[in-house]
Design a protein around this motif. Structure first.
Motif, PDB file in Angstrom:
ATOM      1  N   LYS A  28      43.228  53.807 115.153  1.00  0.00           N
ATOM      2  CA  LYS A  28      42.459  52.922 116.042  1.00  0.00           C
ATOM      3  C   LYS A  28      41.554  51.985 115.248  1.00  0.00           C
ATOM      4  N   ARG A  29      41.412  52.239 113.962  1.00  0.00           N
ATOM      5  CA  ARG A  29      40.570  51.399 113.106  1.00  0.00           C
ATOM      6  C   ARG A  29      41.376  51.005 111.878  1.00  0.00           C
ATOM      7  N   PRO A  30      41.484  49.705 111.595  1.00  0.00           N
ATOM      8  CA  PRO A  30      42.207  49.293 110.396  1.00  0.00           C
ATOM      9  C   PRO A  30      41.438  49.725 109.138  1.00  0.00           C
ATOM     10  N   VAL A  31      42.176  49.962 108.081  1.00  0.00           N
ATOM     11  CA  VAL A  31      41.590  50.397 106.817  1.00  0.00           C
ATOM     12  C   VAL A  31      41.775  49.274 105.802  1.00  0.00           C
ATOM     13  N   ARG A  32      40.672  48.862 105.196  1.00  0.00           N
ATOM     14  CA  ARG A  32      40.749  47.826 104.157  1.00  0.00           C
ATOM     15  C   ARG A  32      41.368  48.426 102.900  1.00  0.00           C
ATOM     16  N   ILE A  33      41.897  47.579 102.045  1.00  0.00           N
ATOM     17  CA  ILE A  33      42.583  48.037 100.825  1.00  0.00           C
ATOM     18  C   ILE A  33      41.666  48.913  99.973  1.00  0.00           C
ATOM     19  N   GLY A  34      40.446  48.488  99.770  1.00  0.00           N
ATOM     20  CA  GLY A  34      39.504  49.274  98.972  1.00  0.00           C
ATOM     21  C   GLY A  34      39.228  50.629  99.591  1.00  0.00           C
ATOM     22  N   GLU A  35      39.112  50.657 100.923  1.00  0.00           N
ATOM     23  CA  GLU A  35      38.893  51.926 101.620  1.00  0.00           C
ATOM     24  C   GLU A  35      40.109  52.840 101.464  1.00  0.00           C
ATOM     25  N   ALA A  36      41.310  52.249 101.551  1.00  0.00           N
ATOM     26  CA  ALA A  36      42.532  53.045 101.393  1.00  0.00           C
ATOM     27  C   ALA A  36      42.567  53.677 100.009  1.00  0.00           C
ATOM     28  N   ARG A  37      42.227  52.886  99.000  1.00  0.00           N
ATOM     29  CA  ARG A  37      42.186  53.438  97.635  1.00  0.00           C
ATOM     30  C   ARG A  37      41.130  54.539  97.528  1.00  0.00           C
ATOM     31  N   GLY A  38      39.970  54.304  98.156  1.00  0.00           N
ATOM     32  CA  GLY A  38      38.904  55.310  98.131  1.00  0.00           C
ATOM     33  C   GLY A  38      39.316  56.591  98.833  1.00  0.00           C
ATOM     34  N   LEU A  39      39.923  56.468 100.004  1.00  0.00           N
ATOM     35  CA  LEU A  39      40.393  57.655 100.718  1.00  0.00           C
ATOM     36  C   LEU A  39      41.427  58.408  99.890  1.00  0.00           C
ATOM     37  N   ALA A  40      42.348  57.667  99.299  1.00  0.00           N
ATOM     38  CA  ALA A  40      43.375  58.314  98.480  1.00  0.00           C
ATOM     39  C   ALA A  40      42.732  59.062  97.314  1.00  0.00           C
ATOM     40  N   LYS A  41      41.783  58.415  96.651  1.00  0.00           N
ATOM     41  CA  LYS A  41      41.129  59.057  95.503  1.00  0.00           C
ATOM     42  C   LYS A  41      40.378  60.316  95.925  1.00  0.00           C
ATOM     43  N   VAL A  42      39.596  60.206  96.996  1.00  0.00           N
ATOM     44  CA  VAL A  42      38.836  61.366  97.483  1.00  0.00           C
ATOM     45  C   VAL A  42      39.786  62.490  97.892  1.00  0.00           C
ATOM     46  N   LEU A  43      40.945  62.133  98.441  1.00  0.00           N
ATOM     47  CA  LEU A  43      41.923  63.136  98.873  1.00  0.00           C
ATOM     48  C   LEU A  43      42.848  63.584  97.740  1.00  0.00           C
ATOM     49  N   GLY A  44      42.663  63.016  96.547  1.00  0.00           N
ATOM     50  CA  GLY A  44      43.416  63.464  95.374  1.00  0.00           C
ATOM     51  C   GLY A  44      44.853  63.001  95.334  1.00  0.00           C
ATOM     52  N   THR A  45      45.101  61.782  95.810  1.00  0.00           N
ATOM     53  CA  THR A  45      46.470  61.277  95.809  1.00  0.00           C
ATOM     54  C   THR A  45      46.440  59.778  95.562  1.00  0.00           C
ATOM     55  N   LEU A  46      47.528  59.119  95.851  1.00  0.00           N
ATOM     56  CA  LEU A  46      47.644  57.670  95.687  1.00  0.00           C
ATOM     57  C   LEU A  46      48.015  57.046  97.026  1.00  0.00           C
ATOM     58  N   VAL A  47      47.610  55.790  97.208  1.00  0.00           N
ATOM     59  CA  VAL A  47      47.924  55.083  98.452  1.00  0.00           C
ATOM     60  C   VAL A  47      49.433  55.052  98.680  1.00  0.00           C
ATOM     61  N   GLY A  48      50.191  54.787  97.629  1.00  0.00           N
ATOM     62  CA  GLY A  48      51.648  54.710  97.760  1.00  0.00           C
ATOM     63  C   GLY A  48      52.254  55.989  98.310  1.00  0.00           C
ATOM     64  N   ILE A  49      51.708  57.107  97.907  1.00  0.00           N
ATOM     65  CA  ILE A  49      52.202  58.389  98.423  1.00  0.00           C
ATOM     66  C   ILE A  49      51.812  58.541  99.890  1.00  0.00           C
ATOM     67  N   MET A  50      50.622  58.053 100.227  1.00  0.00           N
ATOM     68  CA  MET A  50      50.149  58.201 101.603  1.00  0.00           C
ATOM     69  C   MET A  50      50.937  57.349 102.589  1.00  0.00           C
ATOM     70  N   ILE A  51      51.557  56.269 102.126  1.00  0.00           N
ATOM     71  CA  ILE A  51      52.323  55.427 103.046  1.00  0.00           C
ATOM     72  C   ILE A  51      53.828  55.624 102.906  1.00  0.00           C
ATOM     73  N   ALA A  52      54.226  56.467 101.974  1.00  0.00           N
ATOM     74  CA  ALA A  52      55.659  56.718 101.785  1.00  0.00           C
ATOM     75  C   ALA A  52      56.226  57.434 103.003  1.00  0.00           C
ATOM     76  N   PRO A  53      57.484  57.158 103.327  1.00  0.00           N
ATOM     77  CA  PRO A  53      58.115  57.923 104.411  1.00  0.00           C
ATOM     78  C   PRO A  53      58.001  59.419 104.126  1.00  0.00           C
ATOM     79  N   THR A  54      57.836  60.207 105.153  1.00  0.00           N
ATOM     80  CA  THR A  54      57.519  61.625 105.034  1.00  0.00           C
ATOM     81  C   THR A  54      58.468  62.382 104.113  1.00  0.00           C
TER      82      THR A  54
END
Length: 182
Positions: A57-83
């Motif tokens: 319901k809320r868009p995520v800016r690129i910097g936020e996506a990178r931050g979320l990925a880092k805090v979650l211990g992964t990479l943005v590319g992995i987070m958007i990859a098909p399951t």
């Protein structure tokens, strides 16, 4: 419209689902993830922000996506990859982490092994200084002789011999037979 025709939306949906899945895998509440994002330098991240992101319901800016990925211990590319693809990548990363742990454990085991060899060698010297006490009964003398034979055998080996035996179970049987014969 298929995922191929609307890749931005499917990436956003997969990212949102990944945020929720990774957060839950770590046992974090939405508030905990928001707190960690704030600590990472992202202002105005609250539990409600995480909730809206996870619901897409809320868009995520690129910097936020990178931050979320880092805090979650992964990479943005992995987070958007098909399951299915993500599972393959994630499984590989998990297996590599497990191998790192096993590698560290082997190193620790070698250090423990070398330390124990020093302690056995020291105890053996103390035993030799003691000599053959008169009070040592025949049964105890036989037990002591078996311990000396085992110590002599073990001290004649290196940690790589023990590793070879662990990899080759027949080697363990051979080693046990040699101790029994000795």
């Amino acid at each position: 419209m298929s995922d191929v025709e609307r890749p931005m939306q499917s990436d956003d949906e997969r990212f949102a689902a990944s945020v929720k899945r990774l957060r839950e895998e770590r046992g974090w509440s939405q508030g905990e993830l928001a707190r960690r994002m704030t600590e990472a330098g992202f202002d105005d991240f609250h539990q409600t922000t995480i909730s809206r992101i996870e619901k897409n319901k809320r868009p995520v800016r690129i910097g936020e996506a990178r931050g979320l990925a880092k805090v979650l211990g992964t990479l943005v590319g992995i987070m958007i990859a098909p399951t299915d693809e993500w599972k393959i990548v994630d499984n590989f990363a998990k297996e590599v982490r497990d191998l790192q742990i096993a590698d560290r454990d082997v190193g620790k085991a070698v250090v423990d092994y070398m330390h124990q060899r020093v302690l056995v060698d020291k105890a053996w010297r103390e035993l030799d200084e003691l000599g053959e006490p008169e009070w040592l009964e025949e049964g105890l003398r036989e037990l002591l002789d078996r311990h000396r034979a085992t110590a002599e055998y073990l001290l004649s080996r290196s940690y790589s011999d023990s590793i070879d035996d662990a990899v080759d179970p027949d080697g363990i049987a051979r080693a046990e037979a040699e101790v029994a014969e000795g």
